[in-house]
Design an enzyme around this catalytic site. Structure first.
Site, PDB file in Angstrom:
ATOM      1  N   SER A  25       9.750   4.273   5.112  1.00  0.00           N
ATOM      2  CA  SER A  25       9.946   5.653   4.663  1.00  0.00           C
ATOM      3  C   SER A  25      11.401   6.032   4.344  1.00  0.00           C
ATOM      4  CB  SER A  25       9.370   6.632   5.690  1.00  0.00           C
ATOM      5  OG  SER A  25       7.969   6.503   5.750  1.00  0.00           O
ATOM      6  N   GLU A  68      11.031  -3.166  10.393  1.00  0.00           N
ATOM      7  CA  GLU A  68      10.131  -2.188   9.769  1.00  0.00           C
ATOM      8  C   GLU A  68       9.051  -1.794  10.776  1.00  0.00           C
ATOM      9  OE1 GLU A  68      10.176  -2.440   5.186  1.00  0.00           O
ATOM     10  OE2 GLU A  68       8.587  -3.734   5.888  1.00  0.00           O
ATOM     11  N   GLU A  86       2.034  -5.572   6.158  1.00  0.00           N
ATOM     12  CA  GLU A  86       0.799  -5.455   5.369  1.00  0.00           C
ATOM     13  C   GLU A  86       0.107  -6.808   5.251  1.00  0.00           C
ATOM     14  OE1 GLU A  86       2.629  -3.478   2.042  1.00  0.00           O
ATOM     15  OE2 GLU A  86       2.810  -1.659   3.247  1.00  0.00           O
ATOM     16  N   GLY A  96      10.313   0.854   0.036  1.00  0.00           N
ATOM     17  CA  GLY A  96       9.022   0.758  -0.651  1.00  0.00           C
ATOM     18  C   GLY A  96       8.877   1.858  -1.682  1.00  0.00           C
ATOM     19  N   GLY A  97       8.063   2.856  -1.358  1.00  0.00           N
ATOM     20  CA  GLY A  97       7.730   3.936  -2.284  1.00  0.00           C
ATOM     21  C   GLY A  97       8.895   4.493  -3.091  1.00  0.00           C
ATOM     22  N   HIS A 125       5.686  -9.467   6.047  1.00  0.00           N
ATOM     23  CA  HIS A 125       5.508  -8.017   5.928  1.00  0.00           C
ATOM     24  C   HIS A 125       4.271  -7.599   6.725  1.00  0.00           C
ATOM     25  CE1 HIS A 125       5.026  -3.999   4.336  1.00  0.00           C
ATOM     26  NE2 HIS A 125       6.266  -4.097   3.885  1.00  0.00           N
ATOM     27  N   GLY A 133       5.356   4.068   4.891  1.00  0.00           N
ATOM     28  CA  GLY A 133       4.523   4.946   4.072  1.00  0.00           C
ATOM     29  C   GLY A 133       4.075   6.229   4.750  1.00  0.00           C
ATOM     30  N   ASN A 174      11.042  -3.028  -2.613  1.00  0.00           N
ATOM     31  CA  ASN A 174       9.765  -3.725  -2.495  1.00  0.00           C
ATOM     32  C   ASN A 174       8.718  -2.909  -3.249  1.00  0.00           C
ATOM     33  OD1 ASN A 174       7.414  -4.981  -1.800  1.00  0.00           O
ATOM     34  ND2 ASN A 174       7.536  -4.548   0.401  1.00  0.00           N
ATOM     35  N   TRP A 175       8.331  -3.421  -4.409  1.00  0.00           N
ATOM     36  CA  TRP A 175       7.388  -2.663  -5.248  1.00  0.00           C
ATOM     37  C   TRP A 175       5.931  -2.844  -4.829  1.00  0.00           C
ATOM     38  CZ3 TRP A 175       8.407  -1.901 -11.175  1.00  0.00           C
ATOM     39  CH2 TRP A 175       9.499  -1.045 -11.327  1.00  0.00           C
ATOM     40  N   LYS A 176       5.699  -3.736  -3.860  1.00  0.00           N
ATOM     41  CA  LYS A 176       4.325  -3.949  -3.389  1.00  0.00           C
ATOM     42  C   LYS A 176       3.395  -4.185  -4.586  1.00  0.00           C
ATOM     43  CE  LYS A 176       5.475  -1.431   0.729  1.00  0.00           C
ATOM     44  NZ  LYS A 176       5.068  -0.627   1.869  1.00  0.00           N
TER      45      LYS A 176
HETATM   46  P1  13P Z   1       7.919   2.676   2.369  1.00  0.00           P
HETATM   47  O1  13P Z   1       9.361   2.814   2.012  1.00  0.00           O
HETATM   48  O2  13P Z   1       6.991   3.075   1.242  1.00  0.00           O
HETATM   49  O3  13P Z   1       7.580   3.336   3.666  1.00  0.00           O
HETATM   50  O4  13P Z   1       7.629   1.110   2.570  1.00  0.00           O
HETATM   51  C1  13P Z   1       8.461   0.379   3.369  1.00  0.00           C
HETATM   52  C2  13P Z   1       8.129  -1.042   3.226  1.00  0.00           C
HETATM   53  O5  13P Z   1       7.064  -1.482   3.623  1.00  0.00           O
HETATM   54  C3  13P Z   1       9.126  -1.899   2.572  1.00  0.00           C
HETATM   55  O6  13P Z   1       8.802  -3.235   2.738  1.00  0.00           O
END
Ligand code: 13P
Length: 241
Positions: free
Chosen positions: A202, A163, A96, A223-224, A94, A169, A6-8
């Site tokens: 994470s 999640e 967010e 994510g990251g 998600h 994050g 997930n590149w957000k």
């Molecule tokens: P991180 O891996 O950056 O914590 O993000 C997780 C995430 O929100 C994947 O959708």
């Protein structure tokens, strides 16, 4: 195992160059039975589709509008458009976006529209730190599953990504016992066949060695760490070694 990147809201045209390594890896034996799915921002979906044409890497969107029809919705994209570009997946719910006001009801409509467009759905669920501290994890998960999947019968193309909000994050991940409990609880919500369960929050090249041993997981939503090709590949490799 599924490895969903997930590149957000990251990634520009130049970021495509970093994918060559991943494509090479995906065509090698080292990938074993791993399946890679990239969810870049909408602006890059088409370029990713072209980039991955000769390999098995799939693509998905990070959200969709709830309408099954085209319409006057400035700034939005619906499931049909996502499918049309060549994507097969969509992340829905998600945290967010829940934090920005997406309700379980809206999420339910989005899931229905995605199923209608024949997209595979990755439904994100998870409790906040406050909810965890007050012992509400199970009731939160229960509510998000119940209302998110209300009146949805076909669950074959459904993934549930657990999640925990406090883990996204932050570098923190649940204890194995907490994760085992949550996965068991989620699976228990489905009488017949359980959806595939992913863990997100994470995930990185160090903690994957612990996470991969959690029973009942079908993959990870990353994510990251997924924005760095080497780290992403390492996570896949370490899952199998
Ligand atoms: P991180 O891996 O950056 O914590 O993000 C997780 C995430 O929100 C994947 O959708």
């Amino acid at each position: 195992m599924y490895f969903v990147a997930n590149w957000k809201m990251y990634g520009v045209k130049n970021s495509l160059n970093t994918l060559d390594k991943v494509i090479k890896f995906s065509n090698s034996k080292e990938i074993k039975k791993g399946r890679i799915i990239y969810c870049p921002p909408y602006t890059l979906l088409s370029s990713f589709y072209k980039k991955f044409q000769n390999c098995l890497i799939d693509i998905g969107a990070q959200n969709c509008h709830e309408s099954t029809e085209y319409g006057a919705h400035t700034g939005f994209v619906n499931s049909k458009m996502i499918k049309n570009i060549g994507a097969n997946y969509v992340i829905i719910g998600h945290s967010e976006n829940r934090n920005k006001g997406e309700t379980d009801k809206l999420i339910n409509q989005k899931i229905k529209s995605a199923i209608n467009a024949k997209l595979k759905v990755i439904l994100c669920i998870g409790e906040s730190l406050k909810e965890k501290r007050s012992g509400k994890t199970k009731s939160v998960l229960s509510k998000q599953i119940k209302y998110g999947l209300d009146k949805i019968k076909i669950k074959t193309n459904l993934f549930i990504a657990y999640e925990p909000v406090w883990s996204i994050g932050t570098g923190k991940i649940p204890k194995p016992s907490e994760l085992n409990q949550a996965i068991k609880f989620i699976k228990g919500k489905f009488k017949k066949k359980s959806p595939q369960i992913l863990y997100g929050g994470s995930v990185n090249t160090s903690n994957i060695k612990n996470l991969k041993n959690i029973k009942g997981l079908n993959g990870f939503l990353i994510g990251g760490a997924s924005q760095n090709a080497k780290n992403f590949i390492d996570i896949v490799k370490k899952t199998y070694n």
